[in-house]
Write a protein that holds these residues in place. Structure first.
Motif, PDB file in Angstrom:
ATOM      1  N   ASN A  55       7.310   5.322  -5.040  1.00 17.17           N
ATOM      2  CA  ASN A  55       8.664   5.670  -5.468  1.00 17.17           C
ATOM      3  C   ASN A  55       9.558   4.448  -5.621  1.00 17.17           C
ATOM      4  OD1 ASN A  55       8.966   4.965  -2.811  1.00 17.17           O
ATOM      5  ND2 ASN A  55       9.679   6.978  -2.124  1.00 17.17           N
ATOM      6  N   VAL A  57      10.324   2.202  -3.363  1.00 20.20           N
ATOM      7  CA  VAL A  57      11.031   1.818  -2.142  1.00 20.20           C
ATOM      8  C   VAL A  57      10.225   0.754  -1.400  1.00 20.20           C
ATOM      9  CG1 VAL A  57      11.898   2.644   0.076  1.00 20.20           C
ATOM     10  CG2 VAL A  57      12.098   4.077  -1.956  1.00 20.20           C
ATOM     11  N   CYS A  78      11.202   1.346   6.527  1.00 23.74           N
ATOM     12  CA  CYS A  78      11.407   1.906   5.188  1.00 23.74           C
ATOM     13  C   CYS A  78      12.753   2.621   5.154  1.00 23.74           C
ATOM     14  CB  CYS A  78      10.281   2.870   4.837  1.00 23.74           C
ATOM     15  SG  CYS A  78      10.439   3.654   3.221  1.00 23.74           S
ATOM     16  N   GLU A  79      13.573   2.285   4.155  1.00 22.98           N
ATOM     17  CA  GLU A  79      14.887   2.918   4.051  1.00 22.98           C
ATOM     18  C   GLU A  79      14.768   4.407   3.740  1.00 22.98           C
ATOM     19  OE1 GLU A  79      17.098   0.807   1.154  1.00 22.98           O
ATOM     20  OE2 GLU A  79      17.239  -1.048   2.328  1.00 22.98           O
ATOM     21  N   ALA A  80      13.671   4.803   3.100  1.00 27.74           N
ATOM     22  CA  ALA A  80      13.486   6.208   2.716  1.00 27.74           C
ATOM     23  C   ALA A  80      12.642   6.951   3.746  1.00 27.74           C
ATOM     24  CB  ALA A  80      12.844   6.293   1.340  1.00 27.74           C
ATOM     25  N   HIS A  81      12.750   6.549   5.041  1.00 27.76           N
ATOM     26  CA  HIS A  81      11.908   7.192   6.051  1.00 27.76           C
ATOM     27  C   HIS A  81      12.213   8.677   6.190  1.00 27.76           C
ATOM     28  CE1 HIS A  81      15.488   5.756   8.364  1.00 27.76           C
ATOM     29  NE2 HIS A  81      15.396   6.966   8.861  1.00 27.76           N
ATOM     30  N   SER A  82      13.377   9.109   5.766  1.00 27.60           N
ATOM     31  CA  SER A  82      13.694  10.538   5.826  1.00 27.60           C
ATOM     32  C   SER A  82      12.849  11.345   4.854  1.00 27.60           C
ATOM     33  CB  SER A  82      15.178  10.779   5.542  1.00 27.60           C
ATOM     34  OG  SER A  82      15.521  10.276   4.254  1.00 27.60           O
ATOM     35  N   ASP A  83      12.187  10.673   3.899  1.00 27.46           N
ATOM     36  CA  ASP A  83      11.297  11.364   2.962  1.00 27.46           C
ATOM     37  C   ASP A  83       9.869  11.450   3.481  1.00 27.46           C
ATOM     38  OD1 ASP A  83      13.370  11.696   1.172  1.00 27.46           O
ATOM     39  OD2 ASP A  83      12.935   9.847   0.080  1.00 27.46           O
ATOM     40  N   TRP A 104       4.434  11.224   1.870  1.00 25.61           N
ATOM     41  CA  TRP A 104       5.756  11.487   1.309  1.00 25.61           C
ATOM     42  C   TRP A 104       5.916  12.975   1.024  1.00 25.61           C
ATOM     43  CZ3 TRP A 104       8.879   7.438   1.570  1.00 25.61           C
ATOM     44  CH2 TRP A 104       8.351   6.160   1.495  1.00 25.61           C
ATOM     45  N   SER A 106       7.377  15.625  -1.364  1.00 25.44           N
ATOM     46  CA  SER A 106       7.868  15.760  -2.734  1.00 25.44           C
ATOM     47  C   SER A 106       8.599  17.078  -2.885  1.00 25.44           C
ATOM     48  CB  SER A 106       6.692  15.694  -3.722  1.00 25.44           C
ATOM     49  OG  SER A 106       7.131  15.965  -5.031  1.00 25.44           O
TER      50      SER A 106
END
Length: 596
Positions: A55, A57, A78-83, A104, A106
């Motif tokens: 993605n 990131v 990872c900044e997108a760890h909430s995903d 991840w 989706s």
């Protein structure tokens, strides 16, 4: 780093354990017990390596090494760890290479889907001045196998690695799909593998095989897919030129009489490892102090354990399971038996046997005062040590199933002694669902190193032309940002630029292998209204690149003028077929008949 409100990621995964007081940055043990479930943290050290996820990131991976028996761990930033659908995992490892998987979530469709990103982490070495993290191309089409079915082996020359998965062909018993990923070619291949005729006696064990772990048999160039309940499937994965690889089955001994429900949770009682050219197998039998009723023991071995078990006597009856009544509340008993064999042998040979009453504990040792009596501890999950001729097994112990703390004890079965122990947090452990495994990556890790200057030098030394692809036949309405989002799936991006005529674009990657991924994945891909053509931008291709381009269907190109390319001439039939391939009405030459 604050924990997101997501149901299947433990809040304790955002609180990595503190390192011991001693200077751990200089540690390089030969092997460690690595917690394969990642912590989410922005802390870094000399082992940190970064890459881009599918993605786009950035993802950073860092390893934290401590002496045995304390657990080592790794962390992901990872900044997108909430995903994340769950914590990233270490899937397999050997020597200085580790394969990790990021899960991840989706939400593009009405249904939630879990997507996998596979990364290869390579530790620093004389040839690798700094650790690296590179995303692997996902198998195409999406292969139906679990990430836990993946195993890895270094190539014979030490210059690369092979990742392999064995899956049964449902319609043809005795036939298997062998999916391999070669770092030299940087692509997935699929071949058919046949069960060895001599293994026909083990077909009962093979037909319901379910992989619990994969062990590397480095000296033999093979991987072993271990079903702790049934046996080991061996295949030589380094013989990549063999069109008809063979799968061989080695059955495991039947379960001991006192084990309960071993078919569902065999890892609670069994472990297999390949050490010093031999396969080692250990089984832990746990029983209550009172003997169970006669009608509650079915199958398994008798109390007397023979010194040798032949393969022909180890056919497993899937209808027999071992069940005993609940454990006594105060005391338990256990015994462990270790077996060894070479792959060429037709039998298992008993190495040693040890019971709870046989273990000698030094009362003067520091650990003897903090460890409760062994008979009061619930014991499970044996893990074999990775070195030495003696049989050393690590056992997980708890006072109660749901305790937040657990002991990890090292039992030398050969000498019948308690070697070492440690108390660790089991807050991320569901009962005895252990997530640690032996890993030899530790001796290649330098936590005190400084990678900043080295990383910059490596990127500057790379030939930018060999990392750049040309995108032709581009829809004028497509923007650079859209191209960046699309090609980020192939690897970490550098510069993306649409040329003046709006019909072409130049896409530069950080790694040359990512550029090869882009050619293989997106040549003929529909973007906007046009099917694009992706090829190397370089004027001349080296031998390896030419092979990749030929295999991927991308045409080599000659510069005639700035921004203009002349493609090789084709006959009318070849041109028509190539046009259909670009429109995906026919599969390109590099695709298999099923589109893979």
């Amino acid at each position: 780093m604050a924990a997101p409100k997501f149901f299947n990621i433990s809040s304790y995964s955002f609180k990595p354990p503190a390192l011991p007081d001693r200077d751990a940055t200089t540690l390089r043990p030969d092997w460690v017990l690595l917690d394969t479930k990642a912590y989410i943290s922005d802390l870094t050290n000399g082992t940190t390596a970064t890459a881009s996820a599918s993605n786009g990131v950035p993802v950073g991976v860092t390893f934290w090494v401590v002496d045995l028996p304390t657990l080592s761990h790794f962390s992901v930033n990872c900044e997108a760890h909430s995903d994340f659908a769950e914590e990233p995992r270490v899937i397999c490892s050997d020597k200085n290479v580790v394969v990790l998987c990021l899960y991840w979530l989706s939400t593009k469709s009405a249904r939630y889907r879990v997507l996998h990103d596979y990364f290869v982490y390579t530790a620093r070495s004389p040839k690798n001045a700094a650790p690296s993290l590179i995303r692997l191309p996902n198998p195409r089409p999406r292969r139906v196998f679990s990430p836990l079915d993946m195993g890895i082996l270094p190539t014979a020359d030490g210059e690369g690695f092979v990742i392999a998965v064995v899956c049964p062909q449902q319609m043809f018993p005795g036939l298997y799909y062998l999916h391999t990923f070669l770092s030299k070619d940087w692509r997935w291949n699929t071949r058919s593998a046949l069960l060895e005729p001599q293994s026909a006696a083990g077909r009962t064990n093979v037909k319901n095989h379910r992989t619990d772990k994969v062990i590397p048999l480095t000296e033999e160039g093979s991987l072993g897919w271990v079903d702790h309940w049934r046996g080991i499937m061996l295949c030589n994965v380094l013989d990549v030129d063999n069109p008809n690889p063979v799968v061989r089955c080695i059955p495991l001994p039947k379960p001991m009489a006192g084990n309960m429900d071993i078919e569902n949770c065999p890892w609670l009682y069994r472990d297999v490892a390949y050490i010093g050219g031999r396969i080692k197998f250990v089984e832990l039998e746990v029983t209550e102090i009172r003997p169970p009723k006669n009608d509650q023991r079915t199958g398994g071995l008798s109390d007397h354990i023979p010194d040798m078990l032949f393969d022909s006597d180890m056919e497993l009856d899937d209808d027999s399971t071992c069940v005993v009544e609940d454990k006594a509340e105060d005391t338990v008993r256990w015994r462990a038996v270790a077996w060894v064999r070479e792959t060429s042998q037709k039998c298992w040979i008993k190495d040693c046997e040890a019971g709870i009453d046989d273990i000698a504990i030094d009362n003067n040792a520091a650990h003897s005062n903090s460890l409760p009596p062994l008979k009061n501890l619930m014991t499970a999950a044996p893990t074999l040590s990775m070195c030495g001729e003696e049989i050393v097994v690590y056992l997980m112990c708890k006072l109660k199933m749901k305790d937040d703390n657990a002991w990890l004890i090292a039992i030398n079965m050969t000498r019948k002694t308690l070697e070492d122990m440690t108390l660790f947090s089991a807050k991320r452990t569901f009962f005895f669902n252990t997530t640690y495994r032996p890993c030899s990556l530790s001796k290649h890790l330098d936590m005190a190193a400084d990678n900043r200057e080295v990383g910059v030098q490596i990127k500057e030394e790379d030939d930018s032309e060999s990392r750049t692809v040309l995108v032709d036949r581009l829809d004028p309405r497509v923007t650079e940002e859209e191209l960046r989002c699309i090609f980020a799936k192939s690897g970490e991006l550098g510069d993306v630029q649409i040329l003046a005529d709006q019909q072409r674009a130049s896409v530069k990657f950080v790694h040359m292998c990512s550029a090869g991924n882009a050619i293989r994945e997106f040549n003929g891909f529909l973007i906007g209204r046009n099917h694009i053509r992706v090829s190397w931008k370089c004027k001349t291709l080296n031998k390896q690149q030419t092979g990749d381009a030929k295999f991927s269907g991308a045409s080599s190109c000659d510069h005639t003028a700035e921004g203009t390319f002349r493609y090789p001439k084709r006959s009318r039939l070849e041109a028509h077929l190539y046009h259909l391939q670009q429109l995906k009405l026919l599969p390109p030459p590099f695709r298999s008949a099923d589109g893979g």
